[in-house]
Design a protein around this motif. Structure first.
Motif, PDB file in Angstrom:
ATOM      1  N   GLY A   1      45.122  38.444  40.913  1.00 35.47           N
ATOM      2  CA  GLY A   1      43.592  38.669  40.931  1.00 35.47           C
ATOM      3  C   GLY A   1      43.130  37.410  40.773  1.00 35.47           C
ATOM      4  O   GLY A   1      43.250  36.571  40.278  1.00 35.47           O
ATOM      5  N   GLY A   2      41.945  37.626  41.589  1.00 32.81           N
ATOM      6  CA  GLY A   2      41.211  36.268  41.725  1.00 32.81           C
ATOM      7  C   GLY A   2      41.113  35.503  42.796  1.00 32.81           C
ATOM      8  O   GLY A   2      42.211  35.461  43.614  1.00 32.81           O
TER       9      GLY A   2
ATOM     10  N   THR B   1      36.785  44.036  40.561  1.00 32.75           N
ATOM     11  CA  THR B   1      36.036  44.680  39.405  1.00 32.75           C
ATOM     12  C   THR B   1      36.194  46.074  39.576  1.00 32.75           C
ATOM     13  O   THR B   1      36.699  46.730  38.543  1.00 32.75           O
ATOM     14  CB  THR B   1      34.700  44.345  39.281  1.00 32.75           C
ATOM     15  OG1 THR B   1      34.420  42.948  39.464  1.00 32.75           O
ATOM     16  CG2 THR B   1      34.045  44.595  38.020  1.00 32.75           C
ATOM     17  N   GLY B   2      35.972  46.661  40.382  1.00 34.72           N
ATOM     18  CA  GLY B   2      35.948  47.887  40.673  1.00 34.72           C
ATOM     19  C   GLY B   2      37.439  48.526  40.434  1.00 34.72           C
ATOM     20  O   GLY B   2      37.425  49.795  39.776  1.00 34.72           O
ATOM     21  N   ALA B   3      38.189  47.919  40.948  1.00 31.31           N
ATOM     22  CA  ALA B   3      39.740  48.575  40.820  1.00 31.31           C
ATOM     23  C   ALA B   3      40.106  48.375  39.367  1.00 31.31           C
ATOM     24  O   ALA B   3      40.934  49.151  38.776  1.00 31.31           O
ATOM     25  CB  ALA B   3      40.769  47.438  41.642  1.00 31.31           C
TER      26      ALA B   3
ATOM     27  N   ALA C   1      30.388  47.744  35.991  1.00 31.25           N
ATOM     28  CA  ALA C   1      31.596  48.778  35.781  1.00 31.25           C
ATOM     29  C   ALA C   1      31.163  49.957  36.378  1.00 31.25           C
ATOM     30  O   ALA C   1      31.536  50.519  37.303  1.00 31.25           O
ATOM     31  CB  ALA C   1      31.976  48.790  34.453  1.00 31.25           C
ATOM     32  N   THR C   2      29.856  50.284  36.078  1.00 30.35           N
ATOM     33  CA  THR C   2      29.175  51.772  36.573  1.00 30.35           C
ATOM     34  C   THR C   2      27.853  51.338  37.360  1.00 30.35           C
ATOM     35  O   THR C   2      26.673  51.078  36.770  1.00 30.35           O
ATOM     36  CB  THR C   2      28.865  52.326  35.527  1.00 30.35           C
ATOM     37  OG1 THR C   2      30.181  52.666  34.662  1.00 30.35           O
ATOM     38  CG2 THR C   2      28.339  53.926  35.903  1.00 30.35           C
TER      39      THR C   2
ATOM     40  N   LYS D   1      38.033  41.274  31.799  1.00 30.28           N
ATOM     41  CA  LYS D   1      37.704  41.119  33.289  1.00 30.28           C
ATOM     42  C   LYS D   1      37.438  39.616  33.306  1.00 30.28           C
ATOM     43  O   LYS D   1      36.560  39.220  32.697  1.00 30.28           O
ATOM     44  CB  LYS D   1      36.659  42.066  34.072  1.00 30.28           C
ATOM     45  CG  LYS D   1      35.827  41.361  34.937  1.00 30.28           C
ATOM     46  CD  LYS D   1      36.526  41.486  36.295  1.00 30.28           C
ATOM     47  CE  LYS D   1      35.763  40.819  37.417  1.00 30.28           C
ATOM     48  NZ  LYS D   1      36.297  39.626  38.194  1.00 30.28           N
ATOM     49  N   ALA D   2      38.184  38.709  33.957  1.00 26.19           N
ATOM     50  CA  ALA D   2      37.681  37.413  34.010  1.00 26.19           C
ATOM     51  C   ALA D   2      36.998  37.046  35.216  1.00 26.19           C
ATOM     52  O   ALA D   2      37.226  37.995  36.254  1.00 26.19           O
ATOM     53  CB  ALA D   2      39.066  36.434  34.177  1.00 26.19           C
ATOM     54  N   HIS D   3      36.145  36.352  35.507  1.00 25.62           N
ATOM     55  CA  HIS D   3      35.435  36.054  36.512  1.00 25.62           C
ATOM     56  C   HIS D   3      36.420  35.537  37.930  1.00 25.62           C
ATOM     57  O   HIS D   3      37.480  34.956  37.715  1.00 25.62           O
ATOM     58  CB  HIS D   3      34.522  34.492  36.369  1.00 25.62           C
ATOM     59  CG  HIS D   3      33.363  34.534  37.270  1.00 25.62           C
ATOM     60  ND1 HIS D   3      33.486  34.229  38.461  1.00 25.62           N
ATOM     61  CD2 HIS D   3      32.003  34.583  37.148  1.00 25.62           C
ATOM     62  CE1 HIS D   3      32.477  34.141  39.055  1.00 25.62           C
ATOM     63  NE2 HIS D   3      31.463  34.243  38.191  1.00 25.62           N
TER      64      HIS D   3
END
Lengths: 334, 334
Positions: B9-10, B105-107, B146-147, B296-298
């Protein structure tokens, strides 16, 4: 040219609106300003004006005031003799070419809709703020508070008006228009933003898709479109950050000697940076989408910001801003 | 303690997640990290690790990757062998205490909900970012993505989780909680914000009402609540502005000699300012409201930011973050 100034709107009314009107008339010998509000209090602040300037400032009495806590459309309907409503009526009747107010944003928007009416093809007006960016470009951020929550068609119409504004009034050819979203990928955005994107894709605008929050200060597009809630939060966040950093620097500098010496050397550069982001210099925000020139000044405006907002009104009228948007919309809306 | 790291990821995967895992294990001799993803590629990046560190890094192969363009819940459901899903499953099974990812992020949010499940009393999770402010206070901004669009109850639940986080995990007594709005007056806000305000007024939280955008950098409250769209735009706007100003300064400095001298004197102060706002230093954002530690990391994280995100995960687990929120909610939700 006659401009109507709501003398009772803003945190520092009527003093700063009055002083701002004097300043504007001093700067432009062809300008006439009509101050609307509590005539007795207004006259007090005009005492020191030079007679050549005083001759170009009219005073129209209005005994009601729309406060910051008033519900927008109720106050416009009920307070028929408020300074804001009376100033708006002067634009409708043609006695004034534009109205400037630093008062209740919601009431200014409601007044624009109820007193002046909307331009055909526009459902909701938008406040478009030209913002300094870190590139050489000035971007138009629309909306910053006129329409708090938007339907997709509102966002698309902001895009259209923003594009017309940048092309016809600022002189940018084929202005790029972007939608603000929570990411650049097409899967981002909520339903409203996604639907607005589809409308814009199918339009003739130079639509470049989504931009993220980080693109706003970087100035990656000529127009950035968002709902009034988001635009308002963003604009004020930037303001707070700018002021806060300046305060922090002052604090640090008062604490030790080294940075003080440094600041002396850096002053010219810091002044340039500050000049670029100084909202007082820009002064006023046009309410796009109503049939008359309405300029919203910052609630905290001092004389210089009011004077600049009057200049924004003057230029918007001189460039036939409202007529231009109306003509372009008549050719084909969105 | 075993932490699962989504190595794929990233923007800089798998190199930076691998290097970040090494860095974290070097810094904390009690830490174990399990890198999940393309085993062959991961091993390449582990070659240079000292054997004492390498011994504490596990590799679990997963042959699928959730990309930035993947639709969140679809990808979590369909890509059952993706690095993200496999890492999440390890938290559910207890093989790992937490999962860290710099990916979509969504995942990550969808994975948190579908694989780990929500904490009873929470309808939608929120990403809460501790942000440095210009006061001495660190504020928690929740939600930052997140939302994307929220119902009033979602905002109220963010407020509750943010309050628990600041009190129990950061140690602020009676944290003040504010709702972000387009003005301080009660007439401001859209329907969602207004209804959330009424829920919060009736709650036992230390609710201080609305704050404006300008209050966020000034740090006027311990918790600032908004929907994920607004929070995301705001966070990235601040990031873009910070980077942009640094670039502009560098440019100005390369152009003339005077500011260069000034900068030399001001360096200690600028370093302090930069330290305060450096997102790499904070590293990770906890996803609050799911039954497991998800950080969650950037997306742009380099090794140092990944390492810090792993430290955030470690501390969150050590302080029993998830259990604390669950216990507090069991006493009474909102």
């Amino acid at each position: 040219m006659f401009l109507a100034m709501d003398a009772m709107g803003g945190d520092r009314a009527p003093q700063e609106p009055c002083r701002g009107a004097i300043m504007a008339c001093e700067a432009d010998p062809n300008l006439n300003v009509i101050l609307v509000g509590d005539a007795r209090r207004i006259e007090e602040h005009l005492r020191d004006a030079a007679s050549s300037v005083r001759a170009r400032i009219g005073v129209v009495h209005a005994d009601q005031v729309v406060t910051m806590d008033d519900a927008p459309s109720v106050s416009i309907r009920k307070k028929r003799n408020s300074s804001l409503r009376v100033a708006m009526e002067m634009v409708r009747s043609g006695e004034a070419s534009a109205v400037v107010s630093a008062g209740n944003t919601g009431a200014i928007v409601a007044g624009g809709i109820l007193v002046l009416g909307r331009i055909p093809g526009i459902d909701r007006p938008g406040l478009g703020v030209p913002i300094a960016t870190l590139s050489s470009r000035v971007s138009l951020l629309i909306d910053v508070g006129a329409t708090v929550r938007c339907k997709p068609i509102n966002l698309a119409q902001f895009a259209l008006m923003g594009s017309i504004y940048m092309r016809s009034l600022v002189g940018v050819s084929e202005p790029s228009v972007a939608l603000l979203s929570n990411g650049e990928e097409e899967i981002k955005g909520d339903e409203t933003v996604i639907q607005a994107r589809e409308i814009l894709k199918a339009s003739s605008l130079n639509f470049v898709g989504y931009v993220e929050g980080k693109d706003v200060p970087l100035g990656t597009s000529d127009v950035v479109v968002c709902d009034g809630y988001t635009g308002n939060v963003l604009l004020k966040f930037g303001e707070g950050l700018g002021e806060g950093v300046m305060n922090l620097m002052r604090e640090e500098i008062s604490r030790s000697f080294l940075p003080k010496v440094g600041l002396l050397f850096m002053m010219p550069m810091l002044k340039k940076l500050h000049y670029r982001f100084d909202y007082e210099r820009h002064g006023g925000t046009p309410l796009l989408g109503v049939r008359g020139t309405v300029i919203k000044a910052h609630g905290r405006s001092k004389a210089r910001a009011i004077s600049n907002a009057l200049m924004v009104a003057r230029d918007f009228v001189a460039k036939r801003g409202v007529q231009t948007i109306e003509d372009e919309l008549a050719k084909g809306g969105i």
